[in-house]
Write a protein that holds these residues in place. Structure first.
Motif: not given
Length: 552
Positions: A470, A476, A478, A509, A537, A539
């Motif tokens: 990133n 990161t 995934v 993530f 999603s 985090e």
């Protein structure tokens, strides 16, 4: 009378000599100063805390000032007469004065020696050994010729040729192919144990052979001289080596340590010992302790012919040595049947070190073989961030769904808001090792899969893992999780909450955190949102300031 009159003027002349008077004054003042200094040092403790002790400058002149006074100033006439009178005294009084002065000097010399003893020059401390690494660990794998052909695949999953060190201990010779030789630890044959008695009617004599693996490994001439820890496990045990290093790094290998964990089954612990490290889950013995165990182990084993297994024989010898079990929650015996999903999805806040009894339980990922399911776990997320594997995070989607992430393994999505206190508790997807015993008889709290049919979780299992770059923010991880297509349908629910059945996958993530276990134990926090109608999603990361797990 004539003799007396002739001697007195000579004495007066010597005593009243100006240079002699100056030196005498210097001698007297120096003696007085030194005696007062010595007295003040030895009487410090007697000074009241409310009283201010006199400073040396207030007691006497400094030596420099004394020398200046002696060299540049003459005594006053009154002082001259005092010195003359003093030295005009009898010979015995002058001897007394000199003796007292000598005594003052002696006391001051002792005072200096005393101060030197209070401030000894300590030798430089020996350098600390470097932190424990994988090269300091030697594995001893208990195996049998009968089962080795199928169980060696478990060892291949975690063994790292060229990095890990250890040996496979067998009861009979087996053939190793070239591929096996390159991918597995070298084999060793266990020594003869026929001289040691075994009387347990329901067990096997192999328990004696396996219990001696630590001692036999220590005797090997090829044992690396820098080996610090001897770690024992079974051939159906999967280790996570980097997490093992993180655990052992907390302890001093020069001290006697016996590290492991008891069984998950309360009945097992009652029947055998709750103070025992169960051997299938693995245990670690410091080299210092192994050196104490090796010369006495056979004598010790001979005193316990009625014990069942190898691990309780090891614990019996540890008890004779007086070394208790140091518990680490990441060693897993898994004395259960059925699915491990409830246990793995609610792993303790501790690095996962080992998994055992993998031939008995269902595959950790549905739809795959046992070895293939473990390979997805070990070769995927564990390679990206072994420290974070199975670590749980709990968050919410718009106050309607509860999301529980077991990183690298599974994500559970449940209707409604479930408190973290309940969500972090293992669900009973597994059965007791003793099928007729209490189905809740475990050494930890458990809960049913769902207290209400509407809260039966939708479980998404690991499907893929990769690293995304990133830009300036670094790398990161995934991980993608998908539902088991063969999972049975959920029961009918009348709650006015959207059904998570519409979700097809979950993306998580997370930045790799190799220093996770250098901090105080704490669950990671997570933030979840619906990225699309069919996707969530999440985090995952270190909790922000003031962040807690609560509905948003």
């Amino acid at each position: 009378m004539a003799t007396s009159s002739t001697r007195r003027p000579q004495l007066v002349t010597t005593a009243c000599n100006p240079s002699f008077i100056s030196l005498s004054l210097l001698f007297i003042s120096s003696s007085l100063s030194l005696s007062l200094s010595t007295f003040s040092h030895f009487s410090k403790l007697s000074i009241s805390s409310t009283e201010k002790p006199l400073r040396p400058a207030e007691i006497a002149l400094s030596r420099k000032e004394q020398m200046k006074a002696a060299a540049g100033k003459k005594p006053s006439p009154k002082g001259q007469r005092l010195i003359c009178d003093l030295f005009s005294l009898s010979h015995s009084l002058r001897k007394s004065f000199l003796f007292i002065s000598f005594l003052f000097f002696t006391l001051y010399a002792l005072h200096l020696l005393h101060l030197r003893r209070l401030r000894p020059i300590s030798p430089a401390a020996p350098p600390l050994p470097p932190p424990t690494s994988l090269r300091h660990i030697v594995f001893g794998i208990a195996a049998s010729a009968e089962l080795w052909s199928t169980r060696k695949d478990y060892v291949k999953l975690w063994w790292r040729p060229g990095r890990t060190r250890g040996f496979v201990w067998l009861d009979e010779p087996v053939e190793f192919s070239d591929d096996d030789t390159a991918a597995l630890p070298p084999p060793k044959l266990s020594g003869n144990t026929s001289h040691l008695p075994y009387t347990h009617k329901g067990g096997r004599r192999a328990a004696i052979r396996i219990s001696r693996i630590v001692s036999e490994t220590l005797r090997l001439p090829e044992l690396p001289p820098d080996a610090r820890w001897l770690v024992m496990g079974d051939d159906d045990t999967v280790f996570f080596p980097e997490n093992l290093v993180k655990v052992l790094r907390k302890y001093d290998h020069r001290q006697p340590f016996y590290i492991g964990a008891p069984s998950e089954s309360h009945v097992q612990n009652m029947r055998f010992s709750a103070a025992m490290a169960y051997g299938g889950g693995g245990f670690a013995v410091s080299r210092a302790l192994a050196a104490q165990l090796e010369p006495v182990q056979d004598r010790c084993i001979a005193r316990y012919p009625g014990l069942y297994g190898s691990d309780d024989r090891v614990q019996a010898c540890m008890a004779e040595l007086g070394v208790p079990l140091t518990r680490e929650a990441g060693f897993h015996q898994f004395d259960v049947y059925g699915s491990l999903q409830g246990l793995l999805a609610a792993h303790p806040v501790a690095p996962v070190v080992s998994l055992h009894h993998l031939d008995v339980v269902e595959p950790v990922v549905p739809g795959l073989s046992r070895v293939a399911a473990l390979r997805r776990l070990v070769r995927g997320p564990a390679r990206l961030d072994e420290a974070g594997l199975l670590q749980q995070s709990i968050c919410y989607v718009k106050g309607e769904w509860t999301v529980a992430v077991a990183w690298g393994y599974a994500v559970q999505v449940m209707r409604g808001v479930m408190s973290p206190r309940e969500a972090e508790m293992p669900t009973r997807t597994f059965l007791n090792w003793y099928r007729r015993e209490d189905y809740k008889g475990y050494a930890f709290n458990t809960r049913p899969v769902a207290r209400n049919p509407c809260q039966k979780p939708y479980v998404f299992f690991i499907a893929a893992a990769r690293v995304a770059r990133n830009g300036s923010h670094g790398e990161t991880t995934v991980t993608r999780y998908e539902r088991d297509p063969a999972a049975p349908p959920h029961p009918l629910c009348r709650w006015k909450v959207e059904d998570p059945v519409v979700v097809k996958r979950v993306l998580v993530f997370k930045r790799a955190d190799p220093l996770l276990w250098n901090r105080a134990p704490r669950r990671n926090c997570c933030r979840a949102r619906r990225s699309t109608k069919e996707e969530i999603s999440v985090e995952v990361g270190i909790c922000r300031e003031g962040e807690i797990s609560e509905p948003n």
